[in-house]
Write an enzyme that holds these catalytic residues in place. Sequence first.
Site, PDB file in Angstrom:
ATOM      1  N   GLY A 197       0.922  -1.088   0.233  1.00  0.00           N
ATOM      2  CA  GLY A 197      -0.157  -0.074   0.307  1.00  0.00           C
ATOM      3  C   GLY A 197       0.637   1.260   0.133  1.00  0.00           C
ATOM      4  CB  ALA A 236      -1.714   3.817   6.206  1.00  0.00           C
ATOM      5  N   GLY A 237       0.574   3.520   3.851  1.00  0.00           N
ATOM      6  CA  GLY A 237       1.637   2.844   3.798  1.00  0.00           C
ATOM      7  C   GLY A 237       3.024   4.006   2.649  1.00  0.00           C
ATOM      8  CB  SER A 277     -16.850  18.701  -0.158  1.00  0.00           C
ATOM      9  OG  SER A 277     -16.587  19.362   1.572  1.00  0.00           O
ATOM     10  NE  ARG A 329     -18.631  12.907   7.367  1.00  0.00           N
ATOM     11  CZ  ARG A 329     -16.679  12.558   6.354  1.00  0.00           C
ATOM     12  NH1 ARG A 329     -16.512  11.739   7.044  1.00  0.00           N
ATOM     13  NH2 ARG A 329     -16.051  13.431   6.171  1.00  0.00           N
ATOM     14  CG  HIS A 368     -17.420   9.000   3.103  1.00  0.00           C
ATOM     15  ND1 HIS A 368     -16.923   8.901   1.049  1.00  0.00           N
ATOM     16  CD2 HIS A 368     -16.669   8.861   3.928  1.00  0.00           C
ATOM     17  CE1 HIS A 368     -15.995  10.179   1.936  1.00  0.00           C
ATOM     18  NE2 HIS A 368     -16.057  10.101   3.356  1.00  0.00           N
ATOM     19  CD  GLU A 421     -10.857   3.300   4.707  1.00  0.00           C
ATOM     20  OE1 GLU A 421     -10.650   4.051   3.908  1.00  0.00           O
ATOM     21  OE2 GLU A 421     -12.164   2.607   4.192  1.00  0.00           O
TER      22      GLU A 421
HETATM   23  C1  LIG Z   1     -14.113  10.497  -1.670  1.00  0.00           C
HETATM   24  C2  LIG Z   1     -13.799  10.548  -0.129  1.00  0.00           C
HETATM   25  C3  LIG Z   1     -13.825  11.706   0.518  1.00  0.00           C
HETATM   26  C4  LIG Z   1     -12.166  11.726   1.715  1.00  0.00           C
HETATM   27  N1  LIG Z   1     -12.027  12.682   2.642  1.00  0.00           N
HETATM   28  C5  LIG Z   1     -11.326  12.781   3.658  1.00  0.00           C
HETATM   29  C6  LIG Z   1     -11.390  13.965   4.352  1.00  0.00           C
HETATM   30  O1  LIG Z   1     -11.717  14.868   4.042  1.00  0.00           O
HETATM   31  N2  LIG Z   1     -10.850  13.473   5.556  1.00  0.00           N
HETATM   32  C7  LIG Z   1     -10.766  11.834   6.107  1.00  0.00           C
HETATM   33  O2  LIG Z   1      -9.324  11.802   7.122  1.00  0.00           O
HETATM   34  N3  LIG Z   1     -10.404  11.157   5.402  1.00  0.00           N
HETATM   35  C8  LIG Z   1     -11.196  11.371   4.143  1.00  0.00           C
HETATM   36  N4  LIG Z   1     -11.692  10.320   3.830  1.00  0.00           N
HETATM   37  C9  LIG Z   1     -11.152   9.125   4.377  1.00  0.00           C
HETATM   38  C10 LIG Z   1     -10.267   9.167   4.103  1.00  0.00           C
HETATM   39  O3  LIG Z   1      -9.020   9.860   2.426  1.00  0.00           O
HETATM   40  C11 LIG Z   1      -9.581   7.315   3.457  1.00  0.00           C
HETATM   41  O4  LIG Z   1      -9.684   6.306   4.559  1.00  0.00           O
HETATM   42  C12 LIG Z   1      -7.918   7.258   3.585  1.00  0.00           C
HETATM   43  O5  LIG Z   1      -6.864   8.200   2.555  1.00  0.00           O
HETATM   44  C13 LIG Z   1      -7.065   5.930   3.371  1.00  0.00           C
HETATM   45  O6  LIG Z   1      -5.522   5.977   3.507  1.00  0.00           O
HETATM   46  P1  LIG Z   1      -4.827   4.389   3.584  1.00  0.00           P
HETATM   47  O7  LIG Z   1      -3.370   4.397   3.169  1.00  0.00           O
HETATM   48  O8  LIG Z   1      -5.538   3.415   4.437  1.00  0.00           O
HETATM   49  O9  LIG Z   1      -6.017   3.424   2.093  1.00  0.00           O
HETATM   50  P2  LIG Z   1      -5.448   3.692   0.540  1.00  0.00           P
HETATM   51  O10 LIG Z   1      -5.408   6.161   0.545  1.00  0.00           O
HETATM   52  O11 LIG Z   1      -7.076   3.808   0.029  1.00  0.00           O
HETATM   53  O12 LIG Z   1      -4.497   3.212   0.225  1.00  0.00           O
HETATM   54  C14 LIG Z   1      -4.553   1.780  -0.571  1.00  0.00           C
HETATM   55  C15 LIG Z   1      -3.637   1.407  -0.738  1.00  0.00           C
HETATM   56  O13 LIG Z   1      -3.568   0.253  -1.063  1.00  0.00           O
HETATM   57  C16 LIG Z   1      -2.350  -0.645  -2.403  1.00  0.00           C
HETATM   58  N5  LIG Z   1      -2.973  -1.916  -2.222  1.00  0.00           N
HETATM   59  C17 LIG Z   1      -4.583  -1.912  -2.067  1.00  0.00           C
HETATM   60  N6  LIG Z   1      -4.952  -3.356  -2.102  1.00  0.00           N
HETATM   61  C18 LIG Z   1      -3.470  -4.107  -2.336  1.00  0.00           C
HETATM   62  C19 LIG Z   1      -3.442  -5.115  -2.650  1.00  0.00           C
HETATM   63  N7  LIG Z   1      -4.217  -6.829  -3.435  1.00  0.00           N
HETATM   64  N8  LIG Z   1      -1.655  -5.305  -3.594  1.00  0.00           N
HETATM   65  C20 LIG Z   1      -1.155  -3.954  -3.231  1.00  0.00           C
HETATM   66  N9  LIG Z   1      -1.728  -3.208  -3.246  1.00  0.00           N
HETATM   67  C21 LIG Z   1      -2.853  -2.510  -2.690  1.00  0.00           C
HETATM   68  C22 LIG Z   1      -3.293   0.628  -3.712  1.00  0.00           C
HETATM   69  O14 LIG Z   1      -2.544   0.256  -4.173  1.00  0.00           O
HETATM   70  C23 LIG Z   1      -3.314   1.628  -2.338  1.00  0.00           C
HETATM   71  O15 LIG Z   1      -1.490   1.981  -2.938  1.00  0.00           O
HETATM   72  C24 LIG Z   1     -11.854  10.285   2.429  1.00  0.00           C
HETATM   73  C25 LIG Z   1     -12.655   8.932   1.508  1.00  0.00           C
HETATM   74  C26 LIG Z   1     -12.702   9.535   0.328  1.00  0.00           C
HETATM   75  C27 LIG Z   1     -13.407   8.063  -0.434  1.00  0.00           C
END
Ligand SMILES: Cc1cc2nc3c(=O)[nH]c(=O)nc-3n(C[C@H](O)[C@H](O)[C@H](O)COP(=O)(O)OP(=O)(O)OC[C@H]3O[C@@H](n4cnc5c(N)ncnc54)[C@H](O)[C@@H]3O)c2cc1C
Lengths: 644, 228, 250
Positions: A40, A44-45, A284, A337, A408, A432
């Site tokens: 990822g 986070a990643g 938003s 929400r 969401h 997440e």
């Molecule tokens: C439209 C929208 C608006 C949002 N707005 C906000 C906001 O205003 N404020 C807020 O705090 N949060 C917001 N969120 C929530 C927030 O964006 C996400 O919860 C957060 O960014 C998740 O980050 P993450 O690093 O955990 O995962 P992600 O950013 O989803 O990254 C997942 C990563 O894992 C990789 N991956 C997944 N499966 C595999 C696999 N099998 N093999 C290899 N790689 C894989 C993907 O390539 C990606 O790089 C919003 C979410 C959405 C959908």
Amino acid sequence: MNLDSQTPAGPMADKWTNYKRDMKLVNPANKRKYNIIVVGSGLAGASAAATLGELGYNVDCFCFQDSPRRAHSIAAQGGINAAKNYKNDGDSVHRLFYDTVKGGDFRAREANVHRLAEVSVNIIDQCVAQGVPFAREYGGLLDNRSFGGAQVSRTFYARGQTGQQLLLGAYSALNRQIDTGQVTMHTRSEMLDLVLIDGEARGIIVRNLVTGEITRHAAHAVILATGGYGNVWNLSTYARGSNVTAAWRAHRRGALFANPCYAQIHPTCIPVSGDYQSKLTLMSESLRNDGRVWVPKDQAISEKLRKKMMHPKEVAEEDRDYYLERKYPSFGNLAPRDISSRAAKEACDDGRGVAPTGLGVYLDFADAIERLGKAKVAERYGNLFDMYHEITGESAYETPMMIYPAIHYTMGGLWVDYNLMSNIPGLFVMGEANFSDHGANRLGASALMQGLADGYFVIPHTLGNYIGANNPKTVTTDAPEFDQVEKEVHERINKLLNIKGNRTVNSMHRELGQLMWDYCGMERRKEGLETVIGLIPKLREEFWNNVNVPGECDNLNQSLERAGRVADFLELGELIARDALNRAESCGGHFRGEYQTDDGEALRNDDDYAYVAAWEWMGENAAHLMHKEPLEYEEIKMQTRSYK
Amino acid sequence: MNKILSLATSTLGRKYIMGITGVGLVGFIVIHMLGNWQIFLGQDALNQYAVLLKSSDKVLWGFRLGLLAMIFLHIAAAVSLVIDNRKARPVGYTNESTVQASYASRTMKYSGVIILAFAIYHILHFTAKVTHPKYHEMKVPLDGVMVPDVYGMVIHGFSNPWISIFYIVSVGLLCMHLSHGVSSMFQSLGLMTRNNEGLLKLGAKGLSVVIFLGMSAVPVAVLLNIVN
Amino acid sequence: MNIKLKVWRENPGKENGHFETYEASGLNTEMSFLEMLDTVNENLSEEGKEPIAFDHDCREGICGMCSCVINGTPHGPDRGVATCQVYMRNFKDGETITIEPWRSTAFPLVRDLVVDRSAFERIQRAGGYVSVNTGAAPDANAIPIPKTAADQAFDAAACIGCGACVAACKNGSAMLFTAAKISQYALLPQGQAERDRRVLRMVAQMDEEGFGGCTNQYECEAVCPKQIGVEHIARMNRDFAVASIRDTIA
Ligand SMILES: Cc1cc2nc3c(=O)[nH]c(=O)nc-3n(C[C@H](O)[C@H](O)[C@H](O)COP(=O)(O)OP(=O)(O)OC[C@H]3O[C@@H](n4cnc5c(N)ncnc54)[C@H](O)[C@@H]3O)c2cc1C
Ligand code: HEM
Ligand code: HEM
Ligand code: SF4
Ligand code: F3S
Ligand code: FES
């Protein structure tokens, strides 16, 4: 199995400090001997891979997009919280901690949340130093806004693209490490399974999405930061590629899946327009600062509006039901929400919805335009109005916007302890993908905060502590365990390619999504959940006998990618329903119709359900086994969440 | 040294060469035009001016070498960029559409080559007098001394309508080249900003029109017997 | 509505590049362009044929994954949007739509409409960052930044790395993409320490990847979904000159 959260002793405010004081260190010279896998590249990643690289570990980072910068985090709009108290409006680490626990409806682990609030302030410093262009005031200092119903202005933002700018910041730090050779980036690479050796997570099996080649990767620890699983519902605000495969494969190898039924439904999304729909676009939340939500009081009027026999402007003031303002006078249109989403559903179920499909309510800016003038409104929401116009072809200046709730965010995820380590030693889960910080409901602007907190400021310490304490021995990819898992991966792919049935992957995903939305969406009931628990296995069976996955494995094959992901959703979907059925209470994003107050508010049951439900995979056709992590609240006393 | 070379031959380095030589070449054209206008002040004025230009061999050859160097660098950079750019984008689209790139900007290489061809002919015509060897004998007295009759030469040259037309067309192409080039060079040299962009683009077009009219004025005047 | 599609199909090493034509009927004008492609793919899969491969993820114009040349223009006719933000209501019933991949030597074709943009990654790695380790940062408000500078930096930072600028440039030049990143840091105090090194390294990498040179045709700016302006290219040129001089003297 007893779930030990490993929460450090001592007063809440000192736990993290004490932890860091007592943790084991790895001497710098040795760090380079350790390989870490980060799956990822989202907030986070990317932040974790970069920071671990800076510390001197050898990092391999994977993502399925063609660039780490495209992770779903990029789509976050609103902003990120931090207890900086720059506005001097009485914010503090404790208040952010309190709001997040309360917002999570008292279903989160206190110690994790407090740590989150503590490091929130460092995140902003870090991002600014990286050159993230946050919004500023004319004085040159950072601007803040109040977001998602918070009483203080603690949200930092970069226009409507906060997630993008934060991710690009983390991405730049990651690039710097790739440049120095500390991190090796594997793009268009999908993790298809986890490899355990002596019960410890020691590697992964990956498919190169371009060549189809299956490769093995060994490491001393594996970190999953693979995001949320909201696409189980098919239609959501998630990117099309977001999936649960990595987490689910780990789950099948023994990692517990916690609180899967906690999913957040966002109230302000653009309604569905047809069955071809591929995603729902979020508008938003900031729109609710000036927009007023309403539907007609009378179904007959709604009927006319749906048929376009009448213009919303023609609906007289006294015929309008501004239901949020009516039900929640103190928060009005800014109610949290889950509450606003449910209220919208009620209105539509009552036949008063206004979108052609009947599923949509108005978000009206007429009064705001009256009060502030069109120019001011355009200045605040211009880009959002444009976006709305692009998608719907309608101008929100002329006619009220139409919105409807959509899936969401998923609060549930793999169970982790205070170290962000799952019950499998050496398997860490961040962002997440884990269940840790948001309880039953996530407050706005706190997921970005969690992703970056985990990656920049938590994992570097807790992973170091794990390595320092256990110094895991080096394993190679020719260990028999790798042979076995790789074989299984090949078999699964071939199976998918050889079913050659006559249903498309998409149609099955759509069907699953519809089931989940109807029976396990905004409002859940016993009968419904039992029905869907009965239906999903049938759907799963049909999938494995009648799906059609065209093409071969040895080149780019997007149908194959989707098939694997949908297959996993088909298993997770059932677990979500079971978890929802087990949790006979309403809390946060999980609303059980049977458990509500007379005036329709969520009815929590702290005596019986103040625990984390962590589910263990017991094999293909066996039922999951539930383990409980009781939630004790030492710092904040539980109370009913009221926004009246 | 090879560091400087690698910087100069990078895509940006070559753009700087184009830009800087561009400035020089435009400068020459403007001065040359003003010089040519002497013709309207009568035979002696122009011849006087021609004599002045050639009064010192050092100055003259210094100037010519400088000019040659600029043209050479300009072309060298142009040609190598054109080759690289072809390599970078060998296949286009079936129905290639252009949103806002001006015609002039897309045809710089062609207009350029034609200018070159013209310049060569032009020098053979008036300076080396290869095309019209009898220009060598054309001499007139100026303050008692016999000097080359540039005035007569020009009149004679342009009284042939084909030559005049060729000149006017070429000057037209040069001006198309400049209508993009003159603003483009500011962008290349990093001097264009959101604020001055409009002004520069307008200025470039304005200047090329002036040059077109100013240059063509001479052959036209000759054809219309305004000067004879 | 009904439309005719002319789509580029290619599977390097297996199937040579060629156009296939498809009929898409019974479309809804509310559909997005990609949803239209989904429907076509749905039908293809039902016939057991291989669907058209195309890149996409967020479907809201921010991830930069989607990349179709629609009727000769990257990201299609309307300005300031990515392919995923194009809607069928912008096309005429019965119209023939030609869909091609990004065309540029530095973006080798992967399959059908999918290209390999890793050249962009390597440009970013060659200095598209501020060297600051996690935890080493001063308080965020320690460095006040004039709002105008912050806003300009943001305009540049809005780049989604889609590559449309390269696809549109008749020289296959990546100037706009590269300039956007260089410009963002050049405008912020945080970027100053590495300013020279950054522009020199990133430009060198850009050349190495085989992108063309810029002849100031401004097509890139016209198709950029984030409407990033060519003034950033001018700023990069300026920075490059200054850096080169300082670099060769010092
Ligand atoms: C439209 C929208 C608006 C949002 N707005 C906000 C906001 O205003 N404020 C807020 O705090 N949060 C917001 N969120 C929530 C927030 O964006 C996400 O919860 C957060 O960014 C998740 O980050 P993450 O690093 O955990 O995962 P992600 O950013 O989803 O990254 C997942 C990563 O894992 C990789 N991956 C997944 N499966 C595999 C696999 N099998 N093999 C290899 N790689 C894989 C993907 O390539 C990606 O790089 C919003 C979410 C959405 C959908
Ligand atoms: C002699 C043969 C010539 C050739 C082959 C040629 C070719 C070119 C080419 C290919 C460009 C690049 C377009 C661009 O980068 O915008 C260019 C730019 C330019 N040319 Fe020429 N040209 C020639 C002569 C001239 C002459 C005689 C002049 C001036 C009187 C001139 C003035 C310019 C200017 C000002 C530019 C813009 C420079 C820049 O964009 O940085 N050129 N030329
Ligand atoms: C119709 C317009 C023009 C006229 C009447 C004109 C006239 C002349 C004359 C009379 C000379 C010879 C001067 C002398 O030998 O004393 C000359 C030289 C020259 N002209 Fe022009 N010219 C014209 C346009 C141009 C253009 C458009 C260019 C550039 C592309 C050009 C480039 C030159 C050069 C390079 C020389 C040689 C200068 C030298 O002696 O080194 N001329 N021109
Ligand atoms: S500059 Fe514009 S067109 Fe180029 S990659 Fe960035 S967003 Fe895409
Ligand atoms: S289109 Fe190409 S030529 Fe330059 S201005 Fe843009 S890169
Ligand atoms: S799919 Fe993300 S920008 Fe188009």
